[in-house]
Design an enzyme around this catalytic site. Structure first.
Site, PDB file in Angstrom:
ATOM      1  N   GLU A 286      56.781  37.231  57.090  1.00 45.04           N
ATOM      2  CA  GLU A 286      56.429  38.491  56.450  1.00 45.04           C
ATOM      3  C   GLU A 286      55.572  39.350  57.375  1.00 45.04           C
ATOM      4  O   GLU A 286      54.599  38.874  57.966  1.00 45.04           O
ATOM      5  CB  GLU A 286      55.650  38.204  55.159  1.00 45.04           C
ATOM      6  CG  GLU A 286      55.193  39.472  54.467  1.00 45.04           C
ATOM      7  CD  GLU A 286      54.305  39.182  53.251  1.00 45.04           C
ATOM      8  OE1 GLU A 286      54.358  38.057  52.739  1.00 45.04           O
ATOM      9  OE2 GLU A 286      53.565  40.086  52.855  1.00 45.04           O
TER      10      GLU A 286
ATOM     11  N   ARG B 183      40.107  38.966  54.833  1.00 46.85           N
ATOM     12  CA  ARG B 183      40.535  38.108  53.720  1.00 46.85           C
ATOM     13  C   ARG B 183      39.977  36.714  53.902  1.00 46.85           C
ATOM     14  O   ARG B 183      39.993  36.176  55.009  1.00 46.85           O
ATOM     15  CB  ARG B 183      42.064  38.056  53.653  1.00 46.85           C
ATOM     16  CG  ARG B 183      42.641  39.446  53.403  1.00 46.85           C
ATOM     17  CD  ARG B 183      44.126  39.440  53.212  1.00 46.85           C
ATOM     18  NE  ARG B 183      44.576  40.815  53.035  1.00 46.85           N
ATOM     19  CZ  ARG B 183      45.830  41.200  52.893  1.00 46.85           C
ATOM     20  NH1 ARG B 183      46.793  40.288  52.888  1.00 46.85           N
ATOM     21  NH2 ARG B 183      46.142  42.465  52.740  1.00 46.85           N
TER      22      ARG B 183
ATOM     23  N   ARG C  99      50.630  40.470  63.454  1.00 45.03           N
ATOM     24  CA  ARG C  99      51.938  39.828  63.326  1.00 45.03           C
ATOM     25  C   ARG C  99      52.980  40.561  64.165  1.00 45.03           C
ATOM     26  O   ARG C  99      53.937  39.964  64.658  1.00 45.03           O
ATOM     27  CB  ARG C  99      52.354  39.752  61.857  1.00 45.03           C
ATOM     28  CG  ARG C  99      51.482  38.761  61.090  1.00 45.03           C
ATOM     29  CD  ARG C  99      51.948  38.531  59.666  1.00 45.03           C
ATOM     30  NE  ARG C  99      51.084  37.540  59.018  1.00 45.03           N
ATOM     31  CZ  ARG C  99      51.287  37.034  57.806  1.00 45.03           C
ATOM     32  NH1 ARG C  99      52.348  37.431  57.109  1.00 45.03           N
ATOM     33  NH2 ARG C  99      50.457  36.149  57.296  1.00 45.03           N
TER      34      ARG C  99
ATOM     35  N   ARG D 246      47.570  34.228  60.496  1.00 47.43           N
ATOM     36  CA  ARG D 246      46.716  34.203  59.306  1.00 47.43           C
ATOM     37  C   ARG D 246      45.256  34.196  59.734  1.00 47.43           C
ATOM     38  O   ARG D 246      44.711  33.176  60.134  1.00 47.43           O
ATOM     39  CB  ARG D 246      47.026  32.968  58.462  1.00 47.43           C
ATOM     40  CG  ARG D 246      46.410  32.976  57.066  1.00 47.43           C
ATOM     41  CD  ARG D 246      46.810  31.755  56.279  1.00 47.43           C
ATOM     42  NE  ARG D 246      48.244  31.659  56.098  1.00 47.43           N
ATOM     43  CZ  ARG D 246      48.914  32.267  55.121  1.00 47.43           C
ATOM     44  NH1 ARG D 246      48.267  32.962  54.221  1.00 47.43           N
ATOM     45  NH2 ARG D 246      50.221  32.143  55.032  1.00 47.43           N
TER      46      ARG D 246
ATOM     47  N   SER E  31      54.849  44.423  53.279  1.00 42.52           N
ATOM     48  CA  SER E  31      55.165  44.277  51.871  1.00 42.52           C
ATOM     49  C   SER E  31      55.095  45.668  51.268  1.00 42.52           C
ATOM     50  O   SER E  31      54.061  46.315  51.340  1.00 42.52           O
ATOM     51  CB  SER E  31      54.126  43.354  51.225  1.00 42.52           C
ATOM     52  OG  SER E  31      54.550  42.939  49.959  1.00 42.52           O
TER      53      SER E  31
END
Length: 425
Positions: free
Chosen positions: A351, A264, A391, A279, A354
């Site tokens: 988070e 990303r 994460r 991130r 999801s």
RNA sequence: GGAGAGGUGGCCGAGUGGUCGAAGGCGCAGCACUGGAAAUGCUGUAUAGGGGCAACUCUAUCGAGGGUUCGAAUCCCUCCCUCUCCGCCA
């Protein structure tokens, strides 16, 4: 993608539903385009029917002995030519209108589910439940500090190799990453998920099918010389596994678990989460994905979320479940549960998964249907992280840190990691 | 990268200008036969869009896009893809 028929027949409904997402849209011009397209199609096909009739008549006349060069046939030919002219004009216009319509339709996000709570942004998300007891204690380190101290990763050298927001894992760090991938794949594989290892370069049709294109091109890395992109999530290749297919009803639900690296660009996130594993431009993820019969996506949503939660529970990581409000919903989702893991060092929930139901949104874009008797219907799709590996590692480091500087790992990982503790080297 | 072959329905495969959305076979579904099954027979079996309460009907689709023609799966052009051999390579 929105249903074109709905745009024509009930644009108010769409506007209302998109309004719940905080969008103020006027669909009257789109409705007009959709109706125009339909009108053109009607005119065109009526003319084509007439042309086909004439063509057949000519064939029959000639077969019946009429002079191919005679007046009777010439007259029909002329009629045929006249129709051809008109059709070609209409066709051109119709193509233009249809492509304009499609282009616009592709930019609209999914309509939120009726169950999805209304809200403006992440502050309106609703906590549904919690699991485990968050470790709250002064002086706990954040994961990047622990990882640095234990020599698990190197960010600075990764800049040399690539750029910022990449990490290189070493030793026990690399081994833990690998252990987590295997652990999660095995866990889900044992619950009826079929394991897939898809290509991570995907074409633009695949990205369009799952909803990343055309709107979010700047979020993905693109290959310069080919119509290929680095996938931002395994959701993309897995959706396209069945693109343009009709899946026999007896095969549903299809449940896949896919490991993939994810890429990303994180455009617009300068300065946020610049350290550690939270991130990154490249990270690993184990993704859950379901293709379900359109009548059963709600139960499936509960199940896929439970399956993602099971990973956190097995890893003894405290977490909470949030139901996203309409304003925080992703582009393709109609309803989403986020799982947020407790990070003891940061003292916050972050988070880590999801879990979304997309209804027929991706299925329409990707043309994935099922058949009941004579009726074909779009399937519903669901996806959920199960889980994001980096994460997860961050959470394990922060929640498992010990006074002696080591990190205690959950029992479930022992067979995968080869020990229950990361020791200073 | 070089050379060649080829893209037709779920699959195999016929079809080189005229009711072709497409023969035949396989597969699948239903029915018949059977105590049950096999075998056999009959019937049905693409997708998308439009119209119709419906039965049904119209249009498009034979890799994609253009062209020739009254009419194209069939002829012409462009592109894409797949396969085989060679080269390179994990």
């Amino acid at each position: 993608m929105l249903d074109q028929r709905l745009v024509r027949e009930n644009p108010e409904l769409i506007a209302t539903q998109l309004g719940r997402r905080g969008m103020d849209v006027d669909l009257s011009s789109l409705q007009e385009i959709a109706q125009h397209q339909r009108d053109l199609e009607q005119q065109r096909s009526t003319l084509q029917a007439e042309g086909n009739r004439i063509g057949k008549e000519v064939g029959l006349k000639i077969k019946g002995g009429a002079d191919p060069k005679g007046a009777e046939v010439a007259e029909l030919r002329q009629q045929g030519n006249a129709i051809k002219q008109k059709v070609s004009v209409l066709e051109d216009e119709e193509k233009q209108v249809a492509s304009k319509l499609k282009t616009q339709l592709l930019t609209f996000p999914n309509l939120p589910s009726a169950e999805c709570p209304d809200g403006k942004d992440e502050n309106d998300n609703i906590e549904v439940r919690r699991w485990g007891t968050p470790r709250e204690q002064e002086g706990l380190e954040e994961h990047w500090a622990i990882a640095d101290r234990l020599g698990l990763l190197d960010s600075e050298r990764s800049v040399r190799i690539a750029q910022s927001r990449f990490v290189t894992l070493f030793g026990q760090g690399a081994r833990l990453e690998r252990a987590l991938i295997n652990f999660m794949l095995d866990l889900h594989g044992g619950k009826g998920y079929r394991e897939v290892l898809p290509p991570v370069l995907v074409n633009s049709a695949s990205l369009t099918g799952s909803g990343q294109l055309p709107k979010f091109a700047e979020e993905s890395f693109r290959c310069a010389d080919d119509d290929l992109w680095l996938t931002p999530t395994a959701e993309v290749p897995v959706t396209s596994l069945h693109r343009d297919e009709i899946i026999p009803g007896a095969q549903l639900p299809l449940k896949y678990v896919a490991y993939s690296p994810c890429f990303r660009r994180e455009a617009g996130s300068y300065g946020r989460d610049t350290r550690g594993l939270i991130r990154l431009h490249q990270f690993n993820k184990v993704e859950l994905y379901w293709f379900v019969h359109p009548d059963h996506s709600e139960e499936a949503h509960a199940q896929i979320t439970a399956d993602a939660e099971a990973v956190l529970q097995a890893l003894e990581l405290p977490y909470r479940v949030l139901e996203l409000c309409t304003g925080d919903l992703g582009f393709s989702a109609s309803r989403t549960y986020d799982l947020e893991v407790w990070l003891a060092g940061a003292g916050a929930f972050r988070e880590i998964s999801s879990c979304s139901v997309c209804g027929d949104f991706q299925a329409r874009r990707s043309s994935i249907r099922t058949k009941e008797g004579k009726v074909t219907r779009l399937v519903h799709t669901l996806n959920g992280s199960g889980l994001a590996i980096g994460r997860t590692m961050a959470a394990l480091l922060e929640n498992g840190q010990q006074a002696d500087g080591s990190v205690l790992l959950p029992q479930a990982l022992v067979p995968y990691f080869g020990g229950d503790r990361i020791q200073p080297e």
